[in-house]
Write an enzyme that holds these catalytic residues in place. Structure first.
Site, short mmCIF file in Angstrom:
data_model
loop_
_atom_site.label_atom_id
_atom_site.label_comp_id
_atom_site.label_asym_id
_atom_site.label_seq_id
_atom_site.Cartn_x
_atom_site.Cartn_y
_atom_site.Cartn_z
N LYS A 216 27.31 23.58 12.59
CA LYS A 216 26.98 22.22 13.29
C LYS A 216 26.36 21.49 12.19
CE LYS A 216 22.86 23.72 15.57
NZ LYS A 216 22.20 23.77 16.89
N TYR B 268 2.98 3.10 -4.05
CA TYR B 268 2.90 2.26 -2.98
C TYR B 268 1.54 2.57 -2.23
CZ TYR B 268 7.34 0.43 -3.01
OH TYR B 268 8.51 -0.24 -3.47
#
Length: 371
Positions: free
Chosen positions: A42, A262
């Site tokens: 999956k 940042y």
């Protein structure tokens, strides 16, 4: 396969060792024997590519594959002829014909799905295989205890479904000493004893390590195939599968106190050398690892400084000899010294999330596997 030219252009390179995946499957198969060992593919085989991984595992001997969604099953069936493919999220309303058209087996998670699959089988005039999911304490998908009792009282509800496999899902298998494991096993066994005799499937990756009582007839490993440690707190018995590397773009010298990135979240007192690397949270390096994670460059560990941004991270390479940390050199983001579990820990998450969050901008290279 990514071309050599694309590899040369790439800011980041993801290498997936298919032989290691197959070797991990063989190790789990031997540990769970005589039970059959399946494989969970999956989420695109936990981000590593369901088709190439499925082909490698099919060549290794795996014959039962598990996906989550119907479309995942359809795509996998287009590439693989022969193995069982079970759709864990169940039978979608009105789409039973899509499962049979692509030779897919649904996990039947509630009475409505059982009825719909049985009716589809009767309409086709043939028995259809099904995995019937019995909830034993996860309280997620699967038949509730009340539904299980009703099924035991009226097994005719299963007419048209066969062969059947009874399955359940463990909630705490990675914690070997958690009493929930035995509680779930006992509940499942009691329920199965009241139902028509059929093979059982219990263990996920970690469940295989709980011992023979949990092996049943079919195990369902997923994360362990891809190198995630199934027994946290103990040495990882699985081989490394993934290596993620990214290029150094620039080396910057800092000789006076200043901030990095940042938010000016990291302050460098200097003198220092900083490397900016072409990978970020868009590539699956979690922003939460800012100031906590690290990379490896030429055998040295370089801590992440400042905030991880979408495309870039900055690391401190002051202690690394200058000829080894230069523009164009590769920094290891995931690898033998920095496995997915460790990156996950630095970001307050798990290795599963790291692998399934890997982005699509790197060049992808497969090594090993079936020809």
């Amino acid at each position: 396969m990514t071309s050599e030219a694309a590899l040369g252009r790439a800011g980041a390179l993801l290498t997936i060792d298919l032989d290691a995946v197959a070797g991990n499957w063989r190790r789990l198969q031997a540990l769970g024997a005589p039970a059959e060992c399946g494989a969970v593919l999956k989420a695109d085989a936990y981000g590593l590519g369901a088709v190439p991984v499925g082909c490698a595992l099919l060549a290794a001997g795996a014959r039962s594959f598990f996906v989550a969604h119907l479309d995942e099953g359809i795509a996998l069936r287009a590439a693989l002829d022969g193995p069982r493919i079970i759709v864990l999220n169940g039978l979608l309303p009105g789409l039973a014909a899509d499962y049979t058209a692509h030779d897919l087996i649904p996990a039947l998670n509630d009475p409505g799905e059982i009825a719909a699959w049985a009716n589809h089988a009767k309409a086709l005039g043939t028995a259809l295989p099904g995995f019937v999911h019995l909830d034993s304490g996860m309280n997620r998908l699967g038949l509730s205890p009340e539904d299980q009792n009703r099924l035991a009282a009226d097994p005719g509800l299963l007419d048209g479904i066969g062969p059947i496999t009874w399955m359940t899902h463990l909630a705490c298998a990675e914690e070997a000493g958690n009493p929930m494991n035995r509680t779930q096993l006992d509940r499942f066994r009691r329920s199965v004893a009241t139902l028509p005799q059929a093979p059982v499937s219990i263990a996920n990756s970690s469940g295989i390590f709980l011992g023979p009582d949990f092996h049943g007839d079919l195990t369902r490993p997923g994360a362990a195939l891809y190198g995630i440690n199934p027994i946290p707190g103990r040495p990882n018995p699985m081989a490394d599968v993934v290596r993620l590397e990214a290029r150094i773009l620039q080396i910057r010298r800092v000789d006076t106190p200043m901030t990095v990135g940042y938010g000016a979240a990291h302050r460098v007192e200097g003198p220092a050398r900083l490397a900016t690397i072409a990978v970020g949270y868009a590539d699956g390096v979690p922003r939460a690892a800012s100031g906590r994670g690290a990379v490896r460059i030429a055998g040295f560990t370089a801590p992440i400084t400042g905030r991880i941004s979408m495309d870039l991270i900055t690391v401190d390479v002051t202690h690394i000899p200058e000829p080894l940390a230069t523009p164009g050199a590769l920094a290891e983001i995931i690898g033998p010294e920095l496995p997915p579990d460790r990156l996950g820990e630095s970001a307050g998450t798990i290795g599963y999330e790291i692998l399934t969050s890997l982005g699509r901008r790197y060049a992808r290279r497969y090594i090993g596997g079936a020809e």
